[in-house]
Each structure stands twice: as structure tokens, then as C-alpha cells.
Design an enzyme around this catalytic site. Sequence first.
Site, PDB file in Angstrom:
ATOM      1  N   GLU A  72       0.841  -1.195   0.000  1.00 19.59           N
ATOM      2  CA  GLU A  72       0.000   0.000   0.000  1.00 19.59           C
ATOM      3  C   GLU A  72       0.880   1.250   0.000  1.00 19.59           C
ATOM      4  OE1 GLU A  72      -1.773   1.468   3.887  1.00 19.59           O
ATOM      5  OE2 GLU A  72      -1.915  -0.691   4.216  1.00 19.59           O
ATOM      6  N   HIS A  96      -2.501  -9.858  11.810  1.00 19.02           N
ATOM      7  CA  HIS A  96      -1.947  -8.593  11.328  1.00 19.02           C
ATOM      8  C   HIS A  96      -1.692  -7.709  12.549  1.00 19.02           C
ATOM      9  CE1 HIS A  96      -1.333  -4.798   9.472  1.00 19.02           C
ATOM     10  NE2 HIS A  96      -2.502  -4.320   9.850  1.00 19.02           N
ATOM     11  N   CYS A 119      -3.585  -3.244   4.144  1.00 19.69           N
ATOM     12  CA  CYS A 119      -2.649  -4.253   4.657  1.00 19.69           C
ATOM     13  C   CYS A 119      -3.036  -5.681   4.265  1.00 19.69           C
ATOM     14  CB  CYS A 119      -2.576  -4.166   6.185  1.00 19.69           C
ATOM     15  SG  CYS A 119      -2.092  -2.539   6.788  1.00 19.69           S
TER      16      CYS A 119
END
Length: 382
Positions: free
Chosen positions: A79, A233, A111
Amino acid sequence: MKIGIHDLEVATTHYVLDLDTLAERHGIDPKKFSIGLGQDAFSMPAPDEDIVTMAAEAADTLLARHDVSKIRQVLFATESSVDQSKAAGVYLHELLGLPANVRSVELKQACYSGTAALQMAVNAIARTPEEQILVITSDVARYALDTGGEPTQGAGAVAMLVTANPNLVEIEPGSGFHTSDVNDFWRPNDSTTPYVDGQLSLDAYLTATTAAWDDLAARRDLSIDDVDKFLHHQPFTKMARKQLAALAEHTGHELSDELIEESMSYNRALGNTYTASLYFALTAQLHNNADLAGKRLGFFSYGSGAVAEFFTGVVQENYRDHIYPEHVAKQLGNRVELTYDEYRTLHSDFAATSETYTTQPTTHAPFRLSGVTEFQRRYEAQ
């Protein structure tokens, strides 16, 4: 036929800022970062580093162990794109000297896109099992100075080779998905730093956790007890703890922090690496745990905006013969620590222009950004 992650390597940047330094100058208790966020430091690129140079270093180390003639695709997830049209994978293709008969594309969804790339690779190998695919996750998390996001900056890349009969982790069929249109985090084309609604982002993240899990459990008749370790994450590592607690409450099962503890060591030292964050967690879990053979890992991937996926993978029997923790230790240990004033200057001098400029050699990495000439980025090996 088993398909999954056959090998992986990582890279980070030349510089690092210790969060104690940031806390001291901002008059903040360091425990707000070390305990409140679960972070110790963050990597920061030199002027001659970016997502391409980090990706190239990780991939170059990885491919030195393999036959590059078998690679048919480069899937580059980020990103922090350096061009609105040309894929970062094309720059990477040239730096690595890959054959011309290779597909190179870039994927984006905050993400999450590293997981999209991984699953695309798995599906492609199912059709052509003799081929191999290079999956790249590489990002620079950069937030405005003197904002709440400042201590959650970071940078890093993970390169993964996806094949049939993998050495590390078999990716199991069937995932749980969740997509919702949420403005929790975004970066317009004319901004070098993102906009964040912190509370909304946390809420969206936790909602996506349980929704994606419910979808996975329903599709595969999977119980939370069928998962031996969890990988999340980690924009900051405390978020993984919050997520595991939310999942425990939702499922009514006790889920101890021991299920994620080994996965957080690298992210604590690197900061937020966006698409690479989940796969740094995987790397840490494999490196820090000697008893994972045959164990099922639960992966939770999240990208603001928001898209999420819950999927699983099984660690292979001889995975310890195919990991290289010393490489990560070298990456972390070789970083040059910034003073607070050096950090502020480096942040303020960030070049977000396509006008012609030249960078002075700084990084010791094998690849560097030499500058921009007539709106074209120039990279070189060194």
C-alpha cells in the site's frame, strides 16, 4: 497435493528509531509504547531505500537458494506504491534478473493484499504444480509528525516462494471473508501520509475478526480448538492481543496469549509493516517455536477500508531445516539508530516528488534507489 509457502526471507531498512527516544522528547512515559502499544522501535528507510529496494533484498536472498527458471509470476503486494501505473514488481523483475517470460503485477487493498497475493499464487499452482510463484509483501508505514500514529510507523518486506509440496507451511483450502465499506484509514493520491480514525479502525478490525472467523467456521465446520497457534496482522502488537481476546469472547473459548506470543518479536522491533506484518508474524512464529511440525496455524489478515480473511495453514514436518533466523537477526542488528533530531530531519526531507533528483549512497543493502530522472525512478545494484 499440498501447496503453500516453500521458503521465505525478510528485509528492513538502514535506520531505526528507538521508541524510548521518541517518548523522552515528547514527555511520554515509555511504557505507553512498550506496554500500551507493545512496540519497542520502528524501522525507517534512508533516502535511497523504498519498497522496491527492500523487496529486492529479501527476494535476492531467497532466490539464491532456488532455480529462478521455475518462477512464472511475481505478485507484489503493497500500500506504499511508488507509481500509479507501473507495478513495483516490474522494477523488481529487472533488479533480480528474472526471465522475460514472467508475469509481474501489483496488488492493493491496504494491509490485506499480501494475503490476496498468497491465495492467488496457491490457486495458480493448483493448475500448474510444476511452476513457482514469488509473492512479495513490502511497505513503509509513514505517519505525520506529532500525531497519534507517529509511534506506529515502520518498514519491512517479506518475500515468499509458493510451490507444490512446500517445505514450510501448507495453505489449507477454504477461507473466511469479510468486506465492509469503512472509512477507518485511507490515503488520498495527493497525501504522503494517511488519515486515520483510530477508534473506528479498532472497532472495524475486531468486527472483521469475528465475522471472518464465523464465515470460515461455517464453511469448513472448523472449531476454534482445531487451531494450535494464531497469527494476526499487527499494526502494533497489542492489537493482536485485543484481537485474540475478542475472538475468545465471541467463541466462548479461553484463548491464552501463549497462542500468539512467539509471533510478535519481529513486529515489536520493526513497527508497522502493513502488508508484510502478518508474514513477519509467521516468520517469528516459525523461528521462535521448535515444536510446530504438524500444527495448524490460524491466519487473520486485515486491510482497512475494510477487507479481512481468516485462513489456516499446517506447518510441515521438517520446517526447522528451512528457516534462517540468523538472517533476521542480521537485518535488525545492522540498523543504524537515529537520534531524535536526525529522525525529524529524515522524516521532513522525505522526497515525494517525481522531479529529477539524486540520492546519496546511504544504505548498505545490495540494492538502492539512485534517484529520479525525467519522472522515472532509477534503481541500481551495489
